[in-house]
Design a protein around this motif. Structure first.
Motif, mmCIF file in Angstrom:
data_model
loop_
_atom_site.group_PDB
_atom_site.id
_atom_site.type_symbol
_atom_site.label_atom_id
_atom_site.label_comp_id
_atom_site.label_asym_id
_atom_site.label_seq_id
_atom_site.Cartn_x
_atom_site.Cartn_y
_atom_site.Cartn_z
ATOM 1 N N ALA A 14 -9.086 0.231 1.899
ATOM 2 C CA ALA A 14 -8.291 -0.461 2.912
ATOM 3 C C ALA A 14 -9.074 -0.634 4.206
ATOM 4 C CB ALA A 14 -6.990 0.293 3.166
ATOM 5 N N SER B 145 2.822 -7.061 1.866
ATOM 6 C CA SER B 145 1.783 -6.355 2.589
ATOM 7 C C SER B 145 0.465 -6.409 1.835
ATOM 8 C CB SER B 145 2.244 -4.917 2.854
ATOM 9 O OG SER B 145 1.372 -4.258 3.741
ATOM 10 N N MET B 146 -0.054 -5.261 1.362
ATOM 11 C CA MET B 146 -1.269 -5.263 0.560
ATOM 12 C C MET B 146 -1.158 -6.229 -0.605
ATOM 13 S SD MET B 146 -2.875 -2.038 -1.598
ATOM 14 C CE MET B 146 -1.549 -2.091 -2.853
ATOM 15 N N LEU C 113 0.821 -1.200 0.000
ATOM 16 C CA LEU C 113 0.000 0.000 0.000
ATOM 17 C C LEU C 113 0.863 1.261 0.000
ATOM 18 C CD1 LEU C 113 -2.926 1.200 0.401
ATOM 19 C CD2 LEU C 113 -2.423 1.179 2.843
ATOM 20 N N PRO D 239 -0.304 -8.034 6.041
ATOM 21 C CA PRO D 239 -0.836 -6.856 6.744
ATOM 22 C C PRO D 239 -1.598 -7.224 8.003
ATOM 23 C CG PRO D 239 -2.266 -7.433 4.918
ATOM 24 C CD PRO D 239 -1.076 -8.361 4.830
ATOM 25 N N CYS E 34 -11.334 -3.754 4.054
ATOM 26 C CA CYS E 34 -10.710 -5.047 3.722
ATOM 27 C C CYS E 34 -10.271 -5.812 4.964
ATOM 28 C CB CYS E 34 -9.496 -4.822 2.831
ATOM 29 S SG CYS E 34 -9.886 -4.233 1.169
ATOM 30 N N TRP F 80 -9.211 -5.395 -1.800
ATOM 31 C CA TRP F 80 -8.281 -6.511 -2.010
ATOM 32 C C TRP F 80 -8.843 -7.517 -3.013
ATOM 33 C CZ3 TRP F 80 -6.744 -7.600 3.800
ATOM 34 C CH2 TRP F 80 -5.901 -6.574 4.241
#
Length: 259
Positions: free
Chosen positions: A187, A89-90, A19, A115, A190, A64
């Motif tokens: 975000a 991460s993302m 991200l 994450p 998610c 996501w």
């Protein structure tokens, strides 16, 4: 059209960044990719609204699940099957959801610094909402100043490579404020799939985690390692070990992916 690069030859690895980051950031830090050919065909791209990829203001495009579809689209265009999927991460969330959608086409999976998820996700959502309020009230320049004062990296990494914080700031500074607001909205909506869904994913998975990072807590990595049937977990806590990650990723792909 997502900005995509293809390099190397051998088994294919589709890779997504984190991200507010980009391919350029990953090239600068060297966390995940080698500087020389190592027998892996790496297919990388800037996510929507990041780096050199366009992005609108509809938050649904940044969920996501939507990013998993983007990854599968890149894979369909550039790689034969089966192919390895991975990300940071993302990007690791995108890869995990993409593998759940097409497990039969996924040779293996790499989840680097997963994450916040499940019980730790609400605290991270509050951070994102605070970032949005700052952008709304004072503009993205204020967010950049705050990020410069509080780099989102482990202290041991910052001590060894203080320039990595500057690289993260450059990636963030290139983002449009309206797109970033939509990205943060997504975000906040998610989370990773339920453990019961993960237990059905019979795909070899490498989980790479580092210590002392609340944004990427060990708790998530450990829970994923427990839930995924074919998972391997590696945890590091110093910059010397981080240097081995590119080769570790390539070795894992070669072990599980056909050429």
């Amino acid at each position: 059209m997502l900005k995509t690069t293809v390099s190397g030859s051998g088994p294919s690895l589709i890779w997504a960044h984190g991200l507010m980051l980009s391919m350029t950031l990953e090239d600068t830090t060297g966390w995940f990719h080698p500087t020389q050919e190592d027998g892996i065909r790496r297919i990388r791209y800037d996510a929507r609204g990041h780096g050199h990829s366009p992005g609108g203001t509809a938050s649904s495009a940044y969920l996501w699940t939507s990013q998993a579809d983007d990854m599968l689209g890149v894979a369909s265009e550039h790689a034969t099957t089966p192919r390895a999927l991975g990300g940071h991460s993302m990007g690791s969330a995108s890869a995990l959801l993409a593998a759940l959608k097409q497990p039969e086409l996924t040779s293996c999976l790499i989840l680097a610094t997963p994450p916040t998820a499940w019980q730790t996700r609400p605290n991270q959502v509050r951070r994102y909402r605070q970032m949005q309020r700052l952008i709304e009230q004072r503009g993205i320049a204020s967010l950049l100043r705050l990020a410069a004062q509080n780099p989102a990296l482990p202290n041991w990494l910052l001590q060894a490579h203080p320039d990595h914080a500057s690289a993260s700031l450059r990636a963030l500074s290139g983002m449009r404020a309206d797109a970033l607001m939509a990205i943060l909205d997504a975000a906040c909506a998610c989370d990773l799939p339920a453990v019961s869904a993960l237990q059905q994913l019979e795909v070899p998975t490498l989980i790479l985690a580092w210590r002392d990072d609340p944004i990427h807590p060990l708790e998530t990595a450990e829970q994923l390692a427990t839930a995924l049937p074919l998972a391997e977990l590696q945890i590091i806590s110093d910059a010397n070990d981080l240097q081995h990650w590119p080769r570790t990723i390539s070795d894992f792909v070669r072990r599980h992916a056909p050429g």
